[in-house]
Design an enzyme around this catalytic site. Structure first.
Site, PDB file in Angstrom:
ATOM      1  N   SER A  14       9.299   8.422   5.488  1.00  0.00           N
ATOM      2  CA  SER A  14      10.202   9.185   4.619  1.00  0.00           C
ATOM      3  C   SER A  14      11.257   9.940   5.426  1.00  0.00           C
ATOM      4  O   SER A  14      10.959  10.595   6.421  1.00  0.00           O
ATOM      5  CB  SER A  14       9.401  10.188   3.790  1.00  0.00           C
ATOM      6  OG  SER A  14      10.290  11.062   3.133  1.00  0.00           O
ATOM      7  N   SER A  16      13.089  12.239   3.900  1.00  0.00           N
ATOM      8  CA  SER A  16      13.346  13.475   3.154  1.00  0.00           C
ATOM      9  C   SER A  16      13.337  14.724   4.037  1.00  0.00           C
ATOM     10  O   SER A  16      14.233  15.570   3.902  1.00  0.00           O
ATOM     11  CB  SER A  16      12.347  13.626   2.007  1.00  0.00           C
ATOM     12  OG  SER A  16      12.591  12.640   1.048  1.00  0.00           O
ATOM     13  N   LYS A  65       4.294   8.798  -8.525  1.00  0.00           N
ATOM     14  CA  LYS A  65       5.307   9.318  -9.446  1.00  0.00           C
ATOM     15  C   LYS A  65       4.822   9.393 -10.902  1.00  0.00           C
ATOM     16  O   LYS A  65       5.265  10.231 -11.668  1.00  0.00           O
ATOM     17  CB  LYS A  65       6.580   8.469  -9.370  1.00  0.00           C
ATOM     18  CG  LYS A  65       7.335   8.689  -8.073  1.00  0.00           C
ATOM     19  CD  LYS A  65       8.621   7.902  -8.026  1.00  0.00           C
ATOM     20  CE  LYS A  65       9.295   8.116  -6.674  1.00  0.00           C
ATOM     21  NZ  LYS A  65      10.610   7.477  -6.597  1.00  0.00           N
ATOM     22  N   GLY A 128       7.378   0.889 -10.128  1.00  0.00           N
ATOM     23  CA  GLY A 128       7.575   2.331 -10.304  1.00  0.00           C
ATOM     24  C   GLY A 128       9.008   2.799 -10.479  1.00  0.00           C
ATOM     25  O   GLY A 128       9.263   3.723 -11.261  1.00  0.00           O
ATOM     26  N   ASN A 149      10.132 -10.141 -13.621  1.00  0.00           N
ATOM     27  CA  ASN A 149       9.062  -9.603 -12.769  1.00  0.00           C
ATOM     28  C   ASN A 149       7.971 -10.641 -12.612  1.00  0.00           C
ATOM     29  O   ASN A 149       7.664 -11.379 -13.548  1.00  0.00           O
ATOM     30  CB  ASN A 149       8.481  -8.334 -13.408  1.00  0.00           C
ATOM     31  CG  ASN A 149       7.657  -7.533 -12.420  1.00  0.00           C
ATOM     32  OD1 ASN A 149       8.135  -7.203 -11.343  1.00  0.00           O
ATOM     33  ND2 ASN A 149       6.409  -7.237 -12.770  1.00  0.00           N
TER      34      ASN A 149
HETATM   35  P1  ATR Z   1       3.899  -0.515  -8.709  1.00  0.00           P
HETATM   36  O1  ATR Z   1       4.109  -1.783  -9.463  1.00  0.00           O
HETATM   37  O2  ATR Z   1       2.470  -0.253  -8.388  1.00  0.00           O
HETATM   38  O3  ATR Z   1       4.603   0.646  -9.284  1.00  0.00           O
HETATM   39  P2  ATR Z   1       5.978  -0.736  -6.850  1.00  0.00           P
HETATM   40  O4  ATR Z   1       5.974  -0.818  -5.363  1.00  0.00           O
HETATM   41  O5  ATR Z   1       6.729   0.331  -7.518  1.00  0.00           O
HETATM   42  O6  ATR Z   1       4.491  -0.765  -7.270  1.00  0.00           O
HETATM   43  O7  ATR Z   1       6.535  -2.105  -7.461  1.00  0.00           O
HETATM   44  C1  ATR Z   1       6.377  -3.236  -6.819  1.00  0.00           C
HETATM   45  C2  ATR Z   1       7.326  -4.260  -7.447  1.00  0.00           C
HETATM   46  O8  ATR Z   1       7.529  -5.302  -6.500  1.00  0.00           O
HETATM   47  C3  ATR Z   1       6.749  -4.909  -8.689  1.00  0.00           C
HETATM   48  O9  ATR Z   1       7.793  -5.331  -9.511  1.00  0.00           O
HETATM   49  C4  ATR Z   1       5.998  -6.098  -8.068  1.00  0.00           C
HETATM   50  O10 ATR Z   1       5.739  -7.163  -8.944  1.00  0.00           O
HETATM   51  P3  ATR Z   1       4.347  -7.184  -9.771  1.00  0.00           P
HETATM   52  O11 ATR Z   1       4.544  -6.241 -10.895  1.00  0.00           O
HETATM   53  O12 ATR Z   1       4.194  -8.594 -10.179  1.00  0.00           O
HETATM   54  O13 ATR Z   1       3.283  -6.718  -8.804  1.00  0.00           O
HETATM   55  C5  ATR Z   1       7.005  -6.524  -7.024  1.00  0.00           C
HETATM   56  N1  ATR Z   1       6.372  -7.299  -5.942  1.00  0.00           N
HETATM   57  C6  ATR Z   1       5.671  -6.833  -4.898  1.00  0.00           C
HETATM   58  N2  ATR Z   1       5.293  -7.834  -4.084  1.00  0.00           N
HETATM   59  C7  ATR Z   1       5.770  -8.981  -4.639  1.00  0.00           C
HETATM   60  C8  ATR Z   1       5.720 -10.366  -4.282  1.00  0.00           C
HETATM   61  N3  ATR Z   1       5.092 -10.788  -3.172  1.00  0.00           N
HETATM   62  N4  ATR Z   1       6.329 -11.253  -5.094  1.00  0.00           N
HETATM   63  C9  ATR Z   1       6.977 -10.855  -6.193  1.00  0.00           C
HETATM   64  N5  ATR Z   1       7.070  -9.564  -6.597  1.00  0.00           N
HETATM   65  C10 ATR Z   1       6.479  -8.646  -5.834  1.00  0.00           C
END
Ligand code: ATR
Length: 270
Positions: A14, A16, A65, A128, A149
């Site tokens: 971070s 911040s 969050k 998130g 997504n």
């Molecule tokens: P969270 O979903 O727990 O809030 P985030 O880090 O805020 O976590 O979001 C991760 C985002 O990246 C999501 O849209 C996730 O897709 P999923 O909802 O299907 O998990 C996406 N993401 C992370 N790794 C990915 C991958 N290898 N391929 C495609 N999408 C991925």
């Protein structure tokens, strides 16, 4: 002395503290700002510390969050609408959750688009940060948001919350879809690792389409690299990050700090 913290897991990277400490010095504010690595079970205690004024305010980052919300006394309107809190402060003995990511994202776009000029966008990701982006795009009167997504149900839930403004594009269709949009936003965590790319038909977009990645570290994700190599204008998450910090600082210290050249150089070095 005022005491601020940012909590997350992971939290090591971070920026911040760098930003807030820069402003404390510039505006002669007697305050500290620390990173705190937390587990979910520690959230209640942190809010208690804010209640007792042992901590003046906090920033919240991934993955807390939303998880922090049950411990708060009140939410701002934006925090309620996005169910996402990144800034916490005390007011009249109540601990309030606010969201400055919306403002951060919105301000970062105003440098690239004039008012009402974004007609449609493609938002990749439904994690998130996505509700804050959708809320900001709504504020900017964007007419259509395509959302895609990997886990389609999560995009579906956002559609239920934000309504017909959202159209779902199946994840596997991204590679061969031709969409006419002004802005393509990567709000997934893909790209944190250098090898990962999104299976998107990059060259199918209009030459004026702008590509935006909410990630600021690395400064250029593979998503932005690919877009840039094809001649598109790109934006990384740095200005969004700085604008959200600016509003958090203003909420806490009742003074709007400047994002000056020295600060920009400082964060770009890190
Ligand atoms: P969270 O979903 O727990 O809030 P985030 O880090 O805020 O976590 O979001 C991760 C985002 O990246 C999501 O849209 C996730 O897709 P999923 O909802 O299907 O998990 C996406 N993401 C992370 N790794 C990915 C991958 N290898 N391929 C495609 N999408 C991925």
């Amino acid at each position: 002395m005022k005491k601020f913290i940012v909590i997350g897991n992971p939290i090591k990277h971070s920026l911040s503290p760098t930003v807030h400490e820069y402003w404390f010095k510039k505006y002669k504010e007697e305050a500290t700002y620390e990173k705190k690595f937390l587990e979910e079970k520690d959230l209640r205690k942190i809010i208690k510390d804010i209640q007792r004024n042992q901590i003046t305010g906090a920033n919240i980052t991934v993955p807390f969050k939303q998880k922090i919300i049950p411990f708060l006394d009140e939410l701002s309107l934006v925090a309620k609408e996005t169910l996402s809190v990144n800034t916490i402060y005390r007011n009249n003995n109540k601990v309030i959750g606010d969201n400055t990511d919306v403002n951060g994202f919105q301000n970062s776009l105003s440098e690239h688009f004039s008012k009402n000029s974004i007609k449609s966008t493609l938002l990749i990701g439904a994690g998130g940060v996505s509700p804050s982006i959708i809320y900001a795009l709504k504020n900017l009167n964007v007419g259509q948001i395509f959302i895609s997504n990997r886990t389609e149900e999560k995009a579906q839930l956002l559609k239920e919350r934000f309504g017909p403004l959202l159209s779902i594009v199946p994840w596997n269709d991204l590679a061969n879809k031709n969409l006419y949009v002004d802005l393509v936003i990567n709000a997934t965590s893909l790209g944190l690792q250098k090898e990962e790319t999104i299976n998107l038909n990059f060259s199918s977009f209009d030459k004026k389409t702008i590509f935006y990645d909410v990630i600021y570290n690395p400064h250029q994700t593979s998503f932005l690299k690919k877009a840039e190599s094809l001649g598109y204008q790109t934006i990384n998450g740095m200005m969004m990050f700085l604008y959200q910090a600016q509003l958090a600082y203003e909420i806490w210290n009742k003074q709007k700090p400047e994002i000056d050249t020295k600060l920009l150089n400082l964060v770009r070095q890190n």
